[in-house]
Design a protein around this motif. Sequence first.
Motif, mmCIF file in Angstrom:
data_model
loop_
_atom_site.group_PDB
_atom_site.id
_atom_site.type_symbol
_atom_site.label_atom_id
_atom_site.label_comp_id
_atom_site.label_asym_id
_atom_site.label_seq_id
_atom_site.Cartn_x
_atom_site.Cartn_y
_atom_site.Cartn_z
ATOM 1 N N THR A 112 60.516 34.215 17.650
ATOM 2 C CA THR A 112 60.387 32.814 18.058
ATOM 3 C C THR A 112 59.891 31.960 16.900
ATOM 4 O OG1 THR A 112 58.323 33.496 19.070
ATOM 5 C CG2 THR A 112 60.114 32.983 20.538
ATOM 6 N N ARG A 115 62.738 31.309 14.633
ATOM 7 C CA ARG A 115 63.709 30.346 15.147
ATOM 8 C C ARG A 115 63.174 28.920 15.141
ATOM 9 N NH1 ARG A 115 64.404 34.151 19.889
ATOM 10 N NH2 ARG A 115 65.526 35.888 18.955
ATOM 11 N N ARG A 116 61.840 28.764 15.116
ATOM 12 C CA ARG A 116 61.311 27.404 15.028
ATOM 13 C C ARG A 116 61.532 26.826 13.643
ATOM 14 N NH1 ARG A 116 56.423 27.045 19.463
ATOM 15 N NH2 ARG A 116 57.626 28.245 20.940
ATOM 16 N N PHE A 128 70.977 20.820 27.621
ATOM 17 C CA PHE A 128 70.312 21.315 28.823
ATOM 18 C C PHE A 128 70.565 20.326 29.965
ATOM 19 C CE2 PHE A 128 67.045 22.853 25.554
ATOM 20 C CZ PHE A 128 67.758 24.009 25.334
ATOM 21 N N LYS A 130 69.143 18.240 31.531
ATOM 22 C CA LYS A 130 67.989 17.348 31.588
ATOM 23 C C LYS A 130 68.437 16.019 31.006
ATOM 24 C CE LYS A 130 64.642 20.897 30.182
ATOM 25 N NZ LYS A 130 63.352 20.582 30.747
ATOM 26 N N TYR A 138 62.543 18.636 24.045
ATOM 27 C CA TYR A 138 62.273 20.014 24.480
ATOM 28 C C TYR A 138 61.590 20.842 23.394
ATOM 29 C CZ TYR A 138 63.042 24.735 26.194
ATOM 30 O OH TYR A 138 62.862 26.025 26.609
ATOM 31 N N ILE A 142 57.708 22.350 23.331
ATOM 32 C CA ILE A 142 57.285 23.756 23.310
ATOM 33 C C ILE A 142 56.469 24.047 22.060
ATOM 34 C CG2 ILE A 142 59.167 24.611 24.771
ATOM 35 C CD1 ILE A 142 60.561 25.671 22.361
ATOM 36 N N ALA B 219 68.052 27.317 23.996
ATOM 37 C CA ALA B 219 66.597 27.242 24.081
ATOM 38 C C ALA B 219 65.949 28.251 23.140
ATOM 39 C CB ALA B 219 66.143 27.492 25.511
ATOM 40 N N TYR B 220 66.478 29.476 23.131
ATOM 41 C CA TYR B 220 65.918 30.487 22.230
ATOM 42 C C TYR B 220 66.037 30.043 20.778
ATOM 43 C CZ TYR B 220 65.387 34.089 25.819
ATOM 44 O OH TYR B 220 64.981 34.813 26.905
ATOM 45 N N ALA B 221 67.167 29.371 20.448
ATOM 46 C CA ALA B 221 67.386 28.952 19.067
ATOM 47 C C ALA B 221 66.379 27.889 18.633
ATOM 48 C CB ALA B 221 68.806 28.427 18.886
ATOM 49 N N LEU B 222 65.745 27.223 19.604
ATOM 50 C CA LEU B 222 64.718 26.245 19.256
ATOM 51 C C LEU B 222 63.352 26.907 19.160
ATOM 52 C CD1 LEU B 222 65.874 23.351 21.571
ATOM 53 C CD2 LEU B 222 65.864 23.329 19.091
ATOM 54 N N GLY B 223 63.323 28.215 19.281
ATOM 55 C CA GLY B 223 62.060 28.929 19.176
ATOM 56 C C GLY B 223 61.338 29.054 20.499
ATOM 57 N N ALA B 224 62.072 28.936 21.595
ATOM 58 C CA ALA B 224 61.429 29.072 22.893
ATOM 59 C C ALA B 224 61.106 30.542 23.157
ATOM 60 C CB ALA B 224 62.344 28.548 23.991
ATOM 61 N N THR B 225 59.979 30.770 23.816
ATOM 62 C CA THR B 225 59.705 32.120 24.302
ATOM 63 C C THR B 225 60.488 32.291 25.595
ATOM 64 O OG1 THR B 225 57.860 31.297 25.572
ATOM 65 C CG2 THR B 225 57.371 32.090 23.370
ATOM 66 N N GLU B 228 59.311 29.858 28.205
ATOM 67 C CA GLU B 228 59.690 28.476 27.888
ATOM 68 C C GLU B 228 61.172 28.259 28.136
ATOM 69 O OE1 GLU B 228 56.280 27.763 24.459
ATOM 70 O OE2 GLU B 228 58.230 28.578 23.924
ATOM 71 N N MET B 229 61.961 29.308 27.825
ATOM 72 C CA MET B 229 63.401 29.219 28.091
ATOM 73 C C MET B 229 63.648 29.087 29.601
ATOM 74 S SD MET B 229 66.225 30.867 29.227
ATOM 75 C CE MET B 229 65.789 32.597 29.349
ATOM 76 N N GLY B 232 62.684 25.631 30.748
ATOM 77 C CA GLY B 232 63.507 24.556 30.210
ATOM 78 C C GLY B 232 64.963 24.638 30.630
#
Lengths: 292, 334
Positions: A112, A115-116, A128, A130, A138, A142, B219-225, B228-229, B232
């Motif tokens: 993670t 990926r950030r 998403f 949303k 988003y 996070i 979502a994972y690609a944004l660093g979500a756990t 969080e995925m 979201g």
Amino acid sequence: MEQPEQDVVTQTVSTHLPKLETTVRATSQTPGTAIFEVKNVSIYYGAFKAVTDVSLPIYENEVTAFIGSSGSGKSTVLRAFNRMNDLVQGARVDGEMTYRGADLYGKDVSATAVRRRIGMVFQKPNPFPKSIYDNVAYGPRINGIRNKARLDEIVEKSLRRAALWDEVKNRLKQSGLALSGGQAQRLCIARTIAVEPDVVLMDEPASALDPIATLAVEDLIRELKQNYTIVIVTHNMQQATRISDRTAFFSVLTDSKNDTRTGVLVEHGPTQQIFEDPRDSRTQAYVTGRMG
Amino acid sequence: MSATVQTGPATPAGPVSGLWPRRPLGDRAFQLLALLSGLLVLVILVLIAVTMSQQSTQWFTTAGWSGVFSADWDPTNNKFGAMSFVYGTAVVSVIAIAVAYPLSMGVSLLLNEVVPRRWAQPIVYVIDLLAVVPSVVWGLWGFAVFIPWLQTTIYPHVASAVNHIWILGNLFGPLNGNYVSGASFFTGGLVLAFMIVPIVTSLSREVMATVPGADKEGAYALGATRWEMIRGVVWPHSQTGIVGATLLGLGRAMGETIVVALVMGSSPTITSHLFTPGYAMPGVIANQFGEATVGEFRAALIGMGVLLFALTIVVNLTARAVVERNARRIRGSA
């Protein structure tokens, strides 16, 4: 709805003309620092060896394009950079992949956290379900940003950088799913850069878009290069020549004896050299359209 | 248009033939069958509503609105107030949903997002088995096993622990100083929750399984756990379906009869204390209909059925409205 479309059109016209000029643009021959070093990397999905023995550097603030036919493993390598392959059961990376000197697959490295810093834009726009605002916010959320004013600022900045702000500023509360394909992809790019990544990986980001939207995204990629390192997988060779500084050509290696196939990196170098003076005959065949 | 057809070399002059064949018998028979079945469902529904209402008119006319919605249920003195049963049904249903919802969400997420597929399947089998346990077995188990255990081991401790805590004391504290009962609102709600968990889980699981993999990757690609995925992406995507699943569960809980007839203690009471006996509408119908041979008593029980019927329809319509609204909001303006 009508107004924004106009915007895209004018943008397109302006990029369409200097296309030739960008194609023959000389690439800087002296690269900056290597942000990724890939050394003898092979990637497996279970027993299947998807790519074999890939070695290449990725340089900072450049656009590197991965080209090659289907099954040559270019997406697999791309997804190894931010450990997206971890999500696939049975996927395994052999060899060394470093990011700014650190081993990406080191023991205590968190996927993670990787990926950030290393974001990704996908083939199919995947906003998403949303609002537009919440899509962009988003990532920052996070990351722990709760302050409304700060989020507003990030959302506006990211949407502006993704060249989408003028089209959506009056309907930020609307669902991201209501956008057109091209707008949705730019929203996904805005969402990716909202977390201020170091690198943006793009997996055929324009292949699901119409030509006008494609050119808008390409323009955007050139813009983003100022601040980010970009690695892009593309099936479109014209696109590679239009936007990339460096190109890596992947190919499928078929072993007829064991009936196995695997992807290999044939050649990499400045885009101009790959397209005008390739060293390998396979590259030449591919870029001149005689193969693949 | 017709000119070109007629000048075609292969087409003779005059009207074309073969464009209006008789539709095959099977086609027509099937259409008729489909039409009749559709109508039959409607007719049955209307007949139930009409005949039930007719048979219960005596109750509504004799007791009047104030009588019907009073809490005074005393058949020997011709007092037929339904309020304590309506209250009982509402309370056990709320408890059932409050317990079943988080449990079902947890299990669905576990099966879809955490456990590898080959281990998930056996768990799914077990849950589906729970769904086919007959409700009378749940009722007997609740009565013979669950109630004694709760009465001796759980409720007294909980009750004394929360006795003087604001609100909690009113809900879970003992009534009149020390009275708690195993057969109670709460037990009814719990057993109903166990009964509806399988159906809610199975529906939510299917809804969650339709979340596009591309969105999860986004979502994972944004660093979500993982969590969080889920929050979201999985959540907003499946919200609509989950509301539907939950309300379907609620519908079942409200109408479920034998469990509430056996484990609630069968005492028409309106109280905030959940560890005391109560009574629900289906329960009183099942328990007392045999004795209610004539007159207003019988009409009142049938009327209770009408009320229950109306209540489930209201819940269902609300569910549909909520689902529609959510779906519209998520799809965008379109």
